[in-house]
Design a protein around this motif. Structure first.
Motif, short mmCIF file in Angstrom:
data_model
loop_
_atom_site.label_atom_id
_atom_site.label_comp_id
_atom_site.label_asym_id
_atom_site.label_seq_id
_atom_site.Cartn_x
_atom_site.Cartn_y
_atom_site.Cartn_z
N ASN A 154 32.54 53.70 37.23
CA ASN A 154 32.54 53.07 35.91
C ASN A 154 32.77 51.57 36.01
O ASN A 154 32.14 50.79 35.30
CB ASN A 154 33.60 53.71 35.00
CG ASN A 154 33.22 55.11 34.58
OD1 ASN A 154 32.05 55.48 34.55
ND2 ASN A 154 34.22 55.92 34.27
N LEU A 155 33.66 51.16 36.91
CA LEU A 155 33.91 49.73 37.09
C LEU A 155 32.71 49.01 37.69
O LEU A 155 32.44 47.86 37.37
CB LEU A 155 35.13 49.52 38.00
CG LEU A 155 36.48 49.77 37.36
CD1 LEU A 155 37.58 49.67 38.40
CD2 LEU A 155 36.75 48.80 36.22
N GLU A 173 29.76 49.35 37.02
CA GLU A 173 28.73 49.06 36.03
C GLU A 173 28.80 47.60 35.59
O GLU A 173 27.82 47.03 35.14
CB GLU A 173 28.87 50.00 34.83
CG GLU A 173 28.52 51.43 35.16
CD GLU A 173 28.72 52.39 34.00
OE1 GLU A 173 28.99 51.92 32.87
OE2 GLU A 173 28.62 53.60 34.22
N CYS A 174 29.98 46.99 35.72
CA CYS A 174 30.17 45.58 35.37
C CYS A 174 29.79 44.74 36.59
O CYS A 174 30.33 44.92 37.68
CB CYS A 174 31.63 45.35 34.99
SG CYS A 174 32.06 43.62 34.74
N ASP A 175 28.86 43.80 36.42
CA ASP A 175 28.35 43.01 37.55
C ASP A 175 29.44 42.16 38.21
O ASP A 175 29.45 42.00 39.43
CB ASP A 175 27.19 42.12 37.11
CG ASP A 175 25.97 42.94 36.74
OD1 ASP A 175 25.81 44.05 37.30
OD2 ASP A 175 25.17 42.48 35.91
N GLN A 176 30.36 41.61 37.41
CA GLN A 176 31.43 40.79 37.98
C GLN A 176 32.35 41.64 38.86
O GLN A 176 32.73 41.22 39.95
CB GLN A 176 32.27 40.11 36.90
CG GLN A 176 31.55 39.03 36.16
CD GLN A 176 30.89 39.53 34.88
OE1 GLN A 176 30.64 40.72 34.69
NE2 GLN A 176 30.59 38.62 33.97
N ILE A 177 32.67 42.84 38.40
CA ILE A 177 33.54 43.73 39.17
C ILE A 177 32.84 44.16 40.45
O ILE A 177 33.44 44.23 41.52
CB ILE A 177 33.97 44.96 38.34
CG1 ILE A 177 34.75 44.52 37.09
CG2 ILE A 177 34.79 45.93 39.18
CD1 ILE A 177 36.02 43.78 37.35
#
Length: 119
Positions: A16-17, A19-23
């Motif tokens: 799930n994390l 999915e965020c490009d920065q993460i």
């Protein structure tokens, strides 16, 4: 390094994390020594022993693990030369080289905030 079981909550949270490009990006450079290694490889190709000399506080095992993780993440290219004794060089990939301006910005940000903290 061990793999996370696909049925675990930890695995689901990681997915799930990511999915965020920065993460996702931070995950690639999040190792304790990853940025240090990137800074040294940003200068030039280095052999394992040269990296170890430049980062004396890292153990050989940890350096090996970090380099493998970075190679798996596409940041580092490992070249083995068929010589006796074998020669292995590490260098940043094209993707890893794209970190150079980011590393420079981090350096400038660090200098600025170090001065603020010491003031």
């Amino acid at each position: 390094m061990s793999k996370t079981k696909e049925t675990s909550t930890h695995f689901e949270n990681k997915m799930n994390l990511n999915e965020c490009d920065q993460i996702f990006a931070v995950g690639l450079i999040a190792g304790q020594w990853t940025l240090v290694i990137c800074c040294h490889l940003a200068e030039k190709k280095l052999r394992f022993g040269e990296l170890k000399k430049r980062i004396p506080s890292i153990t050989e095992r940890m350096l090996t693990l970090q380099l493998r993780k970075m190679e798996e993440g596409g940041l580092v290219k490992r070249t083995v030369y068929a010589e006796v004794p074998p020669r292995v060089e590490y260098e940043l990939t094209k993707s890893g080289q794209e970190l150079r301006p980011i590393l420079k910005q981090l350096e400038e940000w660090g200098k600025k905030h170090r001065k603020l903290k010491s003031a």
